[in-house]
Write a protein that holds these residues in place. Structure first.
Motif, PDB file in Angstrom:
ATOM      1  N   ALA A  14     -55.490  21.547 -26.216  1.00  0.00           N
ATOM      2  CA  ALA A  14     -54.191  22.316 -26.106  1.00  0.00           C
ATOM      3  C   ALA A  14     -52.913  21.232 -25.938  1.00  0.00           C
ATOM      4  O   ALA A  14     -52.125  20.991 -26.771  1.00  0.00           O
ATOM      5  N   LEU A  15     -53.042  20.281 -24.938  1.00  0.00           N
ATOM      6  CA  LEU A  15     -51.877  19.738 -24.442  1.00  0.00           C
ATOM      7  C   LEU A  15     -51.921  18.406 -25.254  1.00  0.00           C
ATOM      8  O   LEU A  15     -50.694  18.036 -25.487  1.00  0.00           O
ATOM      9  N   ASP A  38     -61.878  12.145 -28.097  1.00  0.00           N
ATOM     10  CA  ASP A  38     -62.313  13.282 -27.168  1.00  0.00           C
ATOM     11  C   ASP A  38     -63.848  13.515 -27.163  1.00  0.00           C
ATOM     12  O   ASP A  38     -64.582  12.631 -28.031  1.00  0.00           O
ATOM     13  N   LEU A  39     -64.353  14.364 -26.495  1.00  0.00           N
ATOM     14  CA  LEU A  39     -65.782  14.605 -26.281  1.00  0.00           C
ATOM     15  C   LEU A  39     -66.216  15.088 -27.749  1.00  0.00           C
ATOM     16  O   LEU A  39     -67.361  14.608 -27.927  1.00  0.00           O
ATOM     17  N   ARG A  40     -65.274  15.927 -28.077  1.00  0.00           N
ATOM     18  CA  ARG A  40     -65.873  16.610 -29.371  1.00  0.00           C
ATOM     19  C   ARG A  40     -65.239  15.764 -30.565  1.00  0.00           C
ATOM     20  O   ARG A  40     -64.152  15.591 -30.691  1.00  0.00           O
ATOM     21  N   LEU A  95     -52.216  13.395 -16.596  1.00  0.00           N
ATOM     22  CA  LEU A  95     -51.899  14.833 -16.421  1.00  0.00           C
ATOM     23  C   LEU A  95     -52.659  15.549 -15.339  1.00  0.00           C
ATOM     24  O   LEU A  95     -52.284  16.281 -14.619  1.00  0.00           O
ATOM     25  N   SER A  96     -54.118  15.204 -15.254  1.00  0.00           N
ATOM     26  CA  SER A  96     -55.000  15.847 -14.365  1.00  0.00           C
ATOM     27  C   SER A  96     -54.904  15.124 -13.124  1.00  0.00           C
ATOM     28  O   SER A  96     -55.856  14.485 -12.523  1.00  0.00           O
ATOM     29  N   ALA A 126     -46.685  20.732 -15.028  1.00  0.00           N
ATOM     30  CA  ALA A 126     -45.950  22.217 -15.409  1.00  0.00           C
ATOM     31  C   ALA A 126     -44.948  22.523 -14.312  1.00  0.00           C
ATOM     32  O   ALA A 126     -44.585  23.737 -14.132  1.00  0.00           O
ATOM     33  N   ASN A 243     -54.433  27.285 -24.843  1.00  0.00           N
ATOM     34  CA  ASN A 243     -55.354  27.242 -23.559  1.00  0.00           C
ATOM     35  C   ASN A 243     -54.209  28.140 -22.498  1.00  0.00           C
ATOM     36  O   ASN A 243     -53.563  27.498 -21.938  1.00  0.00           O
ATOM     37  N   SER A 246     -53.189  26.423 -19.063  1.00  0.00           N
ATOM     38  CA  SER A 246     -52.111  25.226 -19.098  1.00  0.00           C
ATOM     39  C   SER A 246     -50.887  25.839 -19.595  1.00  0.00           C
ATOM     40  O   SER A 246     -50.740  26.666 -20.756  1.00  0.00           O
TER      41      SER A 246
HETATM   42  N1  LIG Z   1     -50.354  18.381 -14.029  1.00  0.00           N
HETATM   43  C1  LIG Z   1     -50.168  19.466 -14.816  1.00  0.00           C
HETATM   44  O1  LIG Z   1     -49.217  20.430 -14.224  1.00  0.00           O
HETATM   45  C2  LIG Z   1     -51.219  20.024 -15.452  1.00  0.00           C
HETATM   46  C3  LIG Z   1     -52.311  19.451 -15.802  1.00  0.00           C
HETATM   47  N2  LIG Z   1     -53.406  19.866 -16.650  1.00  0.00           N
HETATM   48  C4  LIG Z   1     -54.504  19.082 -16.675  1.00  0.00           C
HETATM   49  O2  LIG Z   1     -54.596  18.892 -18.304  1.00  0.00           O
HETATM   50  C5  LIG Z   1     -55.850  19.002 -18.841  1.00  0.00           C
HETATM   51  C6  LIG Z   1     -55.670  19.006 -20.103  1.00  0.00           C
HETATM   52  O3  LIG Z   1     -55.321  20.522 -20.468  1.00  0.00           O
HETATM   53  P1  LIG Z   1     -55.314  21.223 -21.862  1.00  0.00           P
HETATM   54  O4  LIG Z   1     -55.243  20.479 -22.850  1.00  0.00           O
HETATM   55  O5  LIG Z   1     -54.867  22.528 -21.667  1.00  0.00           O
HETATM   56  O6  LIG Z   1     -57.007  21.438 -21.826  1.00  0.00           O
HETATM   57  P2  LIG Z   1     -58.049  21.378 -23.140  1.00  0.00           P
HETATM   58  O7  LIG Z   1     -59.381  22.203 -22.610  1.00  0.00           O
HETATM   59  O8  LIG Z   1     -57.356  22.301 -24.071  1.00  0.00           O
HETATM   60  O9  LIG Z   1     -58.431  20.097 -23.598  1.00  0.00           O
HETATM   61  C7  LIG Z   1     -59.034  18.896 -23.092  1.00  0.00           C
HETATM   62  C8  LIG Z   1     -59.682  18.344 -23.981  1.00  0.00           C
HETATM   63  O10 LIG Z   1     -60.195  17.168 -23.501  1.00  0.00           O
HETATM   64  C9  LIG Z   1     -61.682  17.032 -23.794  1.00  0.00           C
HETATM   65  N3  LIG Z   1     -62.390  16.093 -22.710  1.00  0.00           N
HETATM   66  C10 LIG Z   1     -62.711  16.591 -21.823  1.00  0.00           C
HETATM   67  N4  LIG Z   1     -63.556  15.714 -21.109  1.00  0.00           N
HETATM   68  C11 LIG Z   1     -63.560  14.532 -21.683  1.00  0.00           C
HETATM   69  C12 LIG Z   1     -63.945  13.250 -21.869  1.00  0.00           C
HETATM   70  N5  LIG Z   1     -64.642  12.798 -21.032  1.00  0.00           N
HETATM   71  N6  LIG Z   1     -63.688  12.530 -22.910  1.00  0.00           N
HETATM   72  C13 LIG Z   1     -63.081  12.760 -23.894  1.00  0.00           C
HETATM   73  N7  LIG Z   1     -62.258  13.984 -23.953  1.00  0.00           N
HETATM   74  C14 LIG Z   1     -62.843  14.849 -23.002  1.00  0.00           C
HETATM   75  C15 LIG Z   1     -62.106  18.287 -23.876  1.00  0.00           C
HETATM   76  O11 LIG Z   1     -63.157  18.548 -24.565  1.00  0.00           O
HETATM   77  P3  LIG Z   1     -64.185  19.643 -24.335  1.00  0.00           P
HETATM   78  O12 LIG Z   1     -63.420  21.249 -25.127  1.00  0.00           O
HETATM   79  O13 LIG Z   1     -65.443  19.224 -25.082  1.00  0.00           O
HETATM   80  O14 LIG Z   1     -64.569  19.824 -22.973  1.00  0.00           O
HETATM   81  C16 LIG Z   1     -60.700  18.863 -24.620  1.00  0.00           C
HETATM   82  O15 LIG Z   1     -60.748  18.904 -25.903  1.00  0.00           O
HETATM   83  C17 LIG Z   1     -56.414  20.015 -17.909  1.00  0.00           C
HETATM   84  O16 LIG Z   1     -57.834  19.907 -18.003  1.00  0.00           O
HETATM   85  C18 LIG Z   1     -55.785  19.956 -16.425  1.00  0.00           C
HETATM   86  O17 LIG Z   1     -56.609  18.954 -15.739  1.00  0.00           O
HETATM   87  C19 LIG Z   1     -53.055  21.235 -17.253  1.00  0.00           C
HETATM   88  C20 LIG Z   1     -51.905  21.735 -17.111  1.00  0.00           C
HETATM   89  C21 LIG Z   1     -50.819  21.289 -16.286  1.00  0.00           C
END
Ligand SMILES: NC(=O)C1=CN([C@@H]2O[C@H](COP(=O)(O)OP(=O)(O)OC[C@H]3O[C@@H](n4cnc5c(N)ncnc54)[C@H](OP(=O)(O)O)[C@@H]3O)[C@@H](O)[C@H]2O)C=CC1
Ligand SMILES: O=C([O-])CC(=O)C(=O)O
Length: 268
Positions: A14-15, A38-40, A95-96, A126, A243, A246
């Motif tokens: 999403a983000l 991306d993983l996918r 971001l994470s 956020a 999502n 988020s």
């Molecule tokens: N600091 C802040 O205020 C905020 C931080 N966040 C962080 O941002 C992250 C992303 O948010 P959002 O976009 O909504 O999450 P989403 O779940 O929509 O997107 C995350 C994407 O990253 C992929 N991914 C996961 N692990 C890996 C990897 N090892 N290698 C490559 N790609 C990977 C996921 O694949 P798959 O679906 O297959 O797992 C998915 O497509 C959240 O997980 C959260 O930790 C979010 C909101 C606010």
């Protein structure tokens, strides 16, 4: 002088998708999006097609043409890729930030950034106001509390809930405790709490999480004090349509950081 920077992105959810489109639409004068991962594989391919960039099959391919990596994937990516990204000579936008609750990882990234002469950028996400919290912590020891309120669908699925769905008919305080326990229990919901604790240098930051059925916004309220300043930061923002965990504002904060880095005047 800022010259055109090559930025690449990990996490096409999403983000990440929002950030990639934003880079192309509003920051293309300063940044070239050189790849996405991306993983996918199909998620990366779709986003790459939409944004006219490369879908990379692995980190090495992504790093082969990048000066900055933007993480929008999750804490595990910060843990597994962070040091490699910095050692390769790229800056890292995180971001994470919840991943940095692990002190060993945090110092490993700090050391790698220092040795490589690169930066780790932690965005407001956020929340907002990390600068105020950091300024307060510089002045005097600071205490902080963050209260996070979301609709059940924004919280369901968190490990803390052990598969149980939250009630749809009543408000429930579901968590009160430390930042470390909060990020373990809600890794996709309380990155803002870890950011609060780090910026205010208050490891004892208290976290309260409440589920409110029907709530339209994700709401984050920080109360911090240091004997000189008392601050209340309150941000309500819409969940991302793709999502609900988020807030889309978190993606905007990445774009705003990039804009600031490229601009002659930095609103910190
Ligand atoms: N600091 C802040 O205020 C905020 C931080 N966040 C962080 O941002 C992250 C992303 O948010 P959002 O976009 O909504 O999450 P989403 O779940 O929509 O997107 C995350 C994407 O990253 C992929 N991914 C996961 N692990 C890996 C990897 N090892 N290698 C490559 N790609 C990977 C996921 O694949 P798959 O679906 O297959 O797992 C998915 O497509 C959240 O997980 C959260 O930790 C979010 C909101 C606010
Ligand atoms: O986007 C939000 O509302 C906050 C969030 O998920 C987080 O801090 O992990």
């Amino acid at each position: 002088m800022f010259t055109m920077k090559k930025a690449a992105l990990i996490g096409c959810g999403a983000l990440g998708s929002f950030v990639a489109h934003g880079l192309k639409k509003i920051l293309s004068g300063d940044y070239e999006l050189t790849g996405v991962l991306d993983l996918r594989a199909e998620a990366a391919q779709e986003l790459a097609k939409e944004c006219d960039t490369r879908a990379c099959a692995n980190l090495d391919e992504l790093l082969s043409d990048a000066e900055m990596i933007i993480e929008t994937a999750g804490g595990e990516v910060v843990r597994t890729y962070g040091e490699t990204v910095l050692n390769s000579g790229c800056d890292l936008v995180i971001l994470s930030v919840g991943a940095l609750s692990d002190k060993n990882l945090k110092s490993a990234l700090e050391n790698a950034a220092r040795s490589a002469g690169k930066k780790v950028y932690v965005v407001n996400g956020a929340l907002g106001g990390l600068d105020v919290l950091q300024t307060m912590s510089m002045m005097a020891p600071t205490t902080a509390l963050i209260s996070i309120t979301k609709a059940p669908e924004s919280l369901n699925g968190a490990p803390f809930l052990e598969g149980k769905g939250l009630p749809e008919n009543k408000t429930v305080k579901i968590f009160e405790g430390s930042v470390d326990d909060a990020i373990r229990g809600f890794p996709k919901n309380v990155n803002v709490a870890v950011a609060t604790a780090l910026a205010s240098n208050c490891p004892d930051t208290k976290v309260i999480i409440t589920s409110v059925p029907g709530m339209k916004d994700n709401k984050h309220c920080v109360h911090a004090e240091n004997g000189i300043i008392t601050t209340d930061i309150s941000i309500s923002s819409l969940p991302d349509p793709d999502n609900p965990k988020s807030s889309t504002s978190a993606a905007w904060s990445v774009l705003n950081l990039l804009k600031n880095l490229a601009a002659p005047v930095f609103y910190y």
